[in-house]
Design a protein around this motif. Structure first.
Motif, PDB file in Angstrom:
ATOM      1  N   GLY A  44     -52.966  96.845 111.861  1.00  0.00           N
ATOM      2  CA  GLY A  44     -52.498  95.794 110.949  1.00  0.00           C
ATOM      3  C   GLY A  44     -53.562  94.841 110.456  1.00  0.00           C
ATOM      4  N   ASP A  45     -54.739  94.868 111.077  1.00  0.00           N
ATOM      5  CA  ASP A  45     -55.722  93.828 110.791  1.00  0.00           C
ATOM      6  C   ASP A  45     -56.605  94.196 109.600  1.00  0.00           C
ATOM      7  OD1 ASP A  45     -57.326  91.672 110.903  1.00  0.00           O
ATOM      8  OD2 ASP A  45     -58.505  92.374 112.613  1.00  0.00           O
ATOM      9  N   PHE A  46     -56.036  94.139 108.395  1.00  0.00           N
ATOM     10  CA  PHE A  46     -56.855  94.375 107.208  1.00  0.00           C
ATOM     11  C   PHE A  46     -56.335  93.503 106.080  1.00  0.00           C
ATOM     12  CE2 PHE A  46     -53.713  96.809 104.856  1.00  0.00           C
ATOM     13  CZ  PHE A  46     -52.899  97.309 105.861  1.00  0.00           C
ATOM     14  N   SER A  47     -57.203  93.198 105.164  1.00  0.00           N
ATOM     15  CA  SER A  47     -56.761  92.421 104.021  1.00  0.00           C
ATOM     16  C   SER A  47     -57.539  92.900 102.813  1.00  0.00           C
ATOM     17  CB  SER A  47     -57.024  90.934 104.243  1.00  0.00           C
ATOM     18  OG  SER A  47     -58.413  90.714 104.299  1.00  0.00           O
ATOM     19  N   ARG A  50     -61.236  91.779 102.875  1.00  0.00           N
ATOM     20  CA  ARG A  50     -62.128  92.471 103.809  1.00  0.00           C
ATOM     21  C   ARG A  50     -62.445  93.876 103.333  1.00  0.00           C
ATOM     22  NH1 ARG A  50     -60.434  92.490 109.811  1.00  0.00           N
ATOM     23  NH2 ARG A  50     -62.119  93.972 110.022  1.00  0.00           N
ATOM     24  N   GLN A  53     -65.003  93.621 100.547  1.00  0.00           N
ATOM     25  CA  GLN A  53     -66.302  93.248 101.100  1.00  0.00           C
ATOM     26  C   GLN A  53     -66.993  94.465 101.721  1.00  0.00           C
ATOM     27  OE1 GLN A  53     -65.770  90.245 104.025  1.00  0.00           O
ATOM     28  NE2 GLN A  53     -67.703  89.227 103.583  1.00  0.00           N
ATOM     29  N   ALA A  54     -66.202  95.253 102.478  1.00  0.00           N
ATOM     30  CA  ALA A  54     -66.753  96.432 103.137  1.00  0.00           C
ATOM     31  C   ALA A  54     -67.211  97.447 102.098  1.00  0.00           C
ATOM     32  CB  ALA A  54     -65.715  97.052 104.063  1.00  0.00           C
ATOM     33  N   GLN A  57     -70.454  96.353 100.729  1.00  0.00           N
ATOM     34  CA  GLN A  57     -71.544  96.535 101.686  1.00  0.00           C
ATOM     35  C   GLN A  57     -72.035  97.989 101.695  1.00  0.00           C
ATOM     36  OE1 GLN A  57     -70.820  96.347 105.824  1.00  0.00           O
ATOM     37  NE2 GLN A  57     -72.706  95.275 106.276  1.00  0.00           N
ATOM     38  N   GLN A  87     -73.497 104.987 110.721  1.00  0.00           N
ATOM     39  CA  GLN A  87     -74.765 104.305 110.419  1.00  0.00           C
ATOM     40  C   GLN A  87     -75.968 105.034 110.988  1.00  0.00           C
ATOM     41  OE1 GLN A  87     -74.585 101.782 108.396  1.00  0.00           O
ATOM     42  NE2 GLN A  87     -72.359 101.738 108.502  1.00  0.00           N
TER      43      GLN A  87
ATOM     44  N   ALA B  12     -73.963  89.876 109.309  1.00  0.00           N
ATOM     45  CA  ALA B  12     -74.374  91.244 109.000  1.00  0.00           C
ATOM     46  C   ALA B  12     -73.238  92.238 109.207  1.00  0.00           C
ATOM     47  CB  ALA B  12     -75.571  91.640 109.873  1.00  0.00           C
ATOM     48  N   PHE B  13     -72.172  91.835 109.905  1.00  0.00           N
ATOM     49  CA  PHE B  13     -71.074  92.768 110.172  1.00  0.00           C
ATOM     50  C   PHE B  13     -69.751  92.266 109.596  1.00  0.00           C
ATOM     51  CE2 PHE B  13     -73.898  92.925 113.950  1.00  0.00           C
ATOM     52  CZ  PHE B  13     -74.489  94.146 113.677  1.00  0.00           C
ATOM     53  N   PRO B  14     -69.619  92.280 108.278  1.00  0.00           N
ATOM     54  CA  PRO B  14     -68.358  91.784 107.707  1.00  0.00           C
ATOM     55  C   PRO B  14     -67.183  92.672 108.105  1.00  0.00           C
ATOM     56  CG  PRO B  14     -69.684  92.819 106.005  1.00  0.00           C
ATOM     57  CD  PRO B  14     -70.531  92.769 107.244  1.00  0.00           C
ATOM     58  N   ARG B  15     -67.466  93.916 108.550  1.00  0.00           N
ATOM     59  CA  ARG B  15     -66.377  94.821 108.877  1.00  0.00           C
ATOM     60  C   ARG B  15     -65.929  94.669 110.332  1.00  0.00           C
ATOM     61  NH1 ARG B  15     -68.569 100.064 108.481  1.00  0.00           N
ATOM     62  NH2 ARG B  15     -70.574  99.261 107.838  1.00  0.00           N
ATOM     63  N   SER B  16     -66.633  93.823 111.099  1.00  0.00           N
ATOM     64  CA  SER B  16     -66.309  93.686 112.515  1.00  0.00           C
ATOM     65  C   SER B  16     -64.853  93.312 112.717  1.00  0.00           C
ATOM     66  CB  SER B  16     -67.205  92.607 113.129  1.00  0.00           C
ATOM     67  OG  SER B  16     -66.617  92.074 114.284  1.00  0.00           O
ATOM     68  N   SER B  17     -64.215  93.967 113.691  1.00  0.00           N
ATOM     69  CA  SER B  17     -62.790  93.695 113.898  1.00  0.00           C
ATOM     70  C   SER B  17     -62.574  92.389 114.658  1.00  0.00           C
ATOM     71  CB  SER B  17     -62.147  94.858 114.644  1.00  0.00           C
ATOM     72  OG  SER B  17     -62.987  95.306 115.664  1.00  0.00           O
ATOM     73  N   ALA B  20     -61.541  88.096 112.463  1.00  0.00           N
ATOM     74  CA  ALA B  20     -60.324  87.300 112.350  1.00  0.00           C
ATOM     75  C   ALA B  20     -60.043  86.549 113.650  1.00  0.00           C
ATOM     76  CB  ALA B  20     -59.148  88.201 111.996  1.00  0.00           C
ATOM     77  N   GLU B  84     -77.218  98.647 114.764  1.00  0.00           N
ATOM     78  CA  GLU B  84     -76.485  99.910 114.876  1.00  0.00           C
ATOM     79  C   GLU B  84     -77.413 101.110 115.021  1.00  0.00           C
ATOM     80  OE1 GLU B  84     -72.249  99.753 112.788  1.00  0.00           O
ATOM     81  OE2 GLU B  84     -73.796  98.874 111.538  1.00  0.00           O
ATOM     82  N   LEU B 361     -50.290  89.604 112.242  1.00  0.00           N
ATOM     83  CA  LEU B 361     -51.232  90.493 111.577  1.00  0.00           C
ATOM     84  C   LEU B 361     -50.529  91.399 110.577  1.00  0.00           C
ATOM     85  CD1 LEU B 361     -53.450  91.716 114.552  1.00  0.00           C
ATOM     86  CD2 LEU B 361     -54.104  90.156 112.742  1.00  0.00           C
ATOM     87  N   GLY B 368     -52.382  92.255 105.615  1.00  0.00           N
ATOM     88  CA  GLY B 368     -52.594  93.442 104.793  1.00  0.00           C
ATOM     89  C   GLY B 368     -51.310  94.188 104.478  1.00  0.00           C
TER      90      GLY B 368
END
Lengths: 319, 452
Positions: A44-47, A50, A53-54, A57, A87, B12-17, B20, B84, B361, B368
């Motif tokens: 559920g943790d997405f918007s 985000r 942004q990903a 990147q 990566q 540097a990690f905007p995707r990090s869970s 939030a 990484e 969430l 989302g």
């Protein structure tokens, strides 16, 4: 000859570029992208923010042609780029897997050549005998049975019921690595790949052998009083082999393709499992790298077949 | 610890869970924007104590910050951008548990060895291999052949393994849920999502034409009355699962006992549909403005999702609704859901049962799922969830969450089916396992595992 090889190599470059352009378009047209596959919808943790942004990147917000050109620029410099998911360098990820697939494919090729040619010749010599009919029946069966079905059947029989072989993997964990252990793990995947590929070879070998046995030089050899075995091995077989070389060379791409499914079923850590992983995760850079490498392998297999053809048949000249 | 927190939310990690969850720490937002090098709210008091100061009270903070510790003495000097690619990522030799790292073979296995001087109970098993398998089917075949000792078994495979002599099945009540989200976004909501980013939208290109009847909660309730959850539980839940009536179904104190259970009642379902304006023809087909109602069920591919679709077809068929099944690959699933390719979207999992705050969430206006797929936005619900997290007194929290779950139960942004149990197949030779509800933590008591 060397002129011919050079010319063939030169033609390979635009072919390769063409392949990569097509694949680049196709994989980008497929629904979903690396970002959507990285998100676990169950958490559920997405918007929207985000995700955008990903994408930025990873450079996915740029136009498609520009992304291809940037990719190609790095390829020319010998850089396959980094995986969008892990990566890690793509070259490292593929290099790690390449040999496993090549070993499996070559063993499978050997299996198919040995089985295919020997049965094909046998059924040509004993034309219209029960051996001939049986081999025809078996080769049609092998062509018709899908590889994954054969795999599951073999796992059920050899691994789960008889317990002769391990179900999957490349070696037994917790034990020192040994060649025998590796071979035991390779038997089933190589069989599945090899048998499926042997079936058409049987048919080619049979007809090619029949043709060369009806040639006059074979009759001449017989007339000279040579023993039948010698006539077949010395006179008929080498000439029957010539058209087979092209057929064998052309089987390599098929084996590569088959390896994708077979590796997945048997947990064989080669390029096939990596390719499936890359597709399901929409790892664009890794997929492009994989396709480039397999494109090169297939093109060089074809080239090798052509060269081998010239070596075996003195009548063939490439100028 | 402080180092781990800083890495987890580094710009540097905007995707990090963790972004939030950890942005509630004082000064975290400034740090995330790159304005400061330190996070104001993190203080180290002594060698064994760290203090985190939050912007506002948050009872769920600790629950949401189960953060693994990263060794500063190894990674401290590495630029976050290059982290990484650092060898440590593939060979984490610093561990706080009872086992030491030995080797990692990508996509093959992780090899661990018993620590010589572990501070707590000495483990009974010397070496452990975690096999990294590409497919569940391969893993199940390996369990069957005795090539591995423990693996999670999908519910629909449990019966097969129960018959096997060398396998024990351990069952544990899960914390995830199994639901079907409605997509009842309105034209305005879709237009807002489609607006370019420069104009404050999200830049999507969704072409969905909304189905007006889905926007009426009575229609959604009618579908809840039309469904019988028992066949779902029998066929895809392995026969054991807890029916749920909102996404707030655990822990026990958070569960509102007064929710509508929507027991199956086809007459009531049809009556509610009629109230919305649905008509029925002679054969009982449900019609909207004279045309048959067709709902698309969307899920990622798989045997279990397909079965769910078939049960839906059968049960909703009884109130005259046709259901079409659409299964897509997992990478294409979320884009398809956002693009409005389904009216009923399958979703299973989450950690709802562990803390009621998890629902925020999914169902708050900015979440989302609620914003991009469902179109659910209820200000009172958002308020209640914020209140529930802002106090630590259980009685107070209970009040907020009970009311919040009543809203979900009434509005039905999703059809709440059940919370599924999870099953582990264990080779009979292995003992001491006590699976936790979160399968990621199966090994929490690994030092007690033993070979019989």
């Amino acid at each position: 000859m060397s002129k011919y090889i050079l010319r063939r190599l030169a033609i390979s470059i635009p072919v390769l570029i063409g392949i990569t352009v097509l694949i680049f378009i196709f994989i980008n047209a497929a629904p979903g992208d690396p970002v959507s596959s990285m998100i676990d919808p169950t958490l559920g943790d997405f918007s929207a923010e985000r995700m955008a942004q990903a994408r930025a990147q990873l450079g996915l917000d740029r136009p498609l042609p520009l992304r291809y050109v940037l990719w190609l620029k790095e390829i020319v410099r010998g850089n396959l780029g980094y995986s969008m998911i892990t990566q890690k360098p793509v070259a490292y990820m593929i290099g790690h897997r390449l040999w496993a697939t090549i070993r499996l494919t070559l063993v499978a090729l050997a299996v198919s050549v040995v089985i295919g040619i020997s049965i094909g010749i046998l059924s040509a010599i004993k034309q219209y005998s029960w051996i001939d009919y049986l081999s025809t029946f078996l080769s049609f069966a092998a062509v018709s049975v899908p590889g994954f079905f054969l795999s599951l059947g073999l796992i059920y029989l050899l691994a789960l019921k008889l317990r002769w072989l391990p179900t999957s993997g490349m070696f037994t964990l917790g034990q020192p690595h040994s060649l025998w252990d590796y071979i035991r793990h390779m038997i089933m995947p190589a069989m599945v790949l090899g048998v499926g590929s042997a079936a058409p070879l049987v048919r080619y070998a049979r007809s090619s052998m029949l043709e060369s046995m009806s040639q006059e030089y074979v009759n001449t050899a017989r007339a000279k009083g040579q023993r039948e075995v010698w006539v077949i091995l010395k006179h008929a077989f080498p000439n029957a082999l010539i058209p087979l070389i092209t057929v064998i060379g052309l089987r390599l791409p098929g084996l590569f393709e088959g390896a994708v499914i077979v590796e997945q079923i048997f947990q064989w850590q080669g390029m096939g499992t990596l390719a499936i992983w890359a597709v399901t995760n929409r790892d664009y850079t890794l997929l492009m790298g994989l396709n480039l490498i397999s494109g090169i392998l297939v093109l060089s297999a074809n080239l090798l077949a052509d060269i081998a053809y010239a070596v075996v048949d003195p009548r063939v000249r490439y100028d | 610890m402080a180092f781990s927190y800083k890495i987890a939310i580094h710009p540097a990690f905007p995707r990090s869970s963790w972004v939030a969850a950890l942005s509630g720490i004082k000064g975290a937002s400034e740090y995330q924007k790159g304005e400061t090098d330190d996070i104001e709210g993190i203080k180290i008091l002594d060698d064994h104590t760290i203090q985190l100061e939050l912007k506002e009270p948050n009872a769920a903070f600790l629950f949401n910050t189960y953060l693994p510790i990263m060794p500063e003495h190894i990674l401290g000097g590495v630029k976050p951008e290059e982290l990484e690619q650092h060898p440590y990522v593939d060979a984490p030799t610093v561990t706080s548990g009872p086992y030491d790292f030995v080797a990692y073979e990508p996509e093959q296995y992780i090899h661990l060895k018993k620590k010589a001087d572990y501070w707590d109970t000495e483990p009974l098993i010397d070496e452990i291999f975690f096999k990294l398998l590409a497919s569940t089917a391969t893993g199940l075949a390996q369990l069957e052949a005795g090539e591995l000792d423990v693996i999670e078994i999908p519910a629909d495979e449990v019966e097969r393994f129960e018959g096997m002599e060398h396998v024990d099945i351990l069952t544990v009540e899960g914390i995830g849920y199994y639901v079907l989200h409605f997509d009842f976004r309105t034209e305005e909501q879709i237009a807002q999502l489609n607006k370019p980013k420069e104009e404050g939208g999200s830049g999507y290109s969704i072409v969905k034409e909304p189905k007006p009847y889905l926007q009426d909660k009575r229609f959604r309730q009618a579908l809840a009355y039309a469904l019988d959850v028992k066949p779902f539980i029998d066929i895809i839940g392995g026969g054991v699962a807890k029916p749920i009536y909102s996404s707030i179904f655990g822990p026990d104190w958070a569960v509102n006992p007064n929710l509508n259970k929507y027991d199956r009642d086809l007459e009531k379902a049809k009556a509610l549909m009629a109230e919305v304006g649905v008509t029925f023809d002679d054969k009982g087909t449900a019609l909207w403005e004279g045309k048959p109602i067709i709902l698309v069920y969307l899920s990622n591919t798989g045997e279990e999702p397909r079965k769910v679709g078939e049960i839906l077809q059968q049960q909703l068929g009884e109130v005259g609704i046709r259901v079409d099944i659409k299964l897509v690959t997992s990478a294409a699933f979320l884009p398809a859901a956002i693009n409005g390719e389904g009216d009923l979207v399958r979703n299973a999992g989450g950690r709802f049962g562990a803390d009621p705050s998890v629902s925020s969430l999914y169902y708050t206006c900015k979440a989302g799922w609620a914003r991009l797929v469902i179109g659910f936005c209820n200000e009172r619900f958002d308020e209640l969830l914020a209140q529930g997290a802002a106090v630590s007194d259980v009685k107070e929290r209970q009040k907020s969450y009970w009311e919040a779950s009543a809203i979900l139960n009434e509005e039905l942004p999703s059809l709440f089916l059940f919370s599924h149990s999870r099953f582990f197949g264990v080779n009979k030779g292995l003992g001491g396992l006590k699976p936790s509800a979160d399968p990621g933590y199966l090994t929490w008591n690994i030092e007690e595992w033993y070979f019989k």
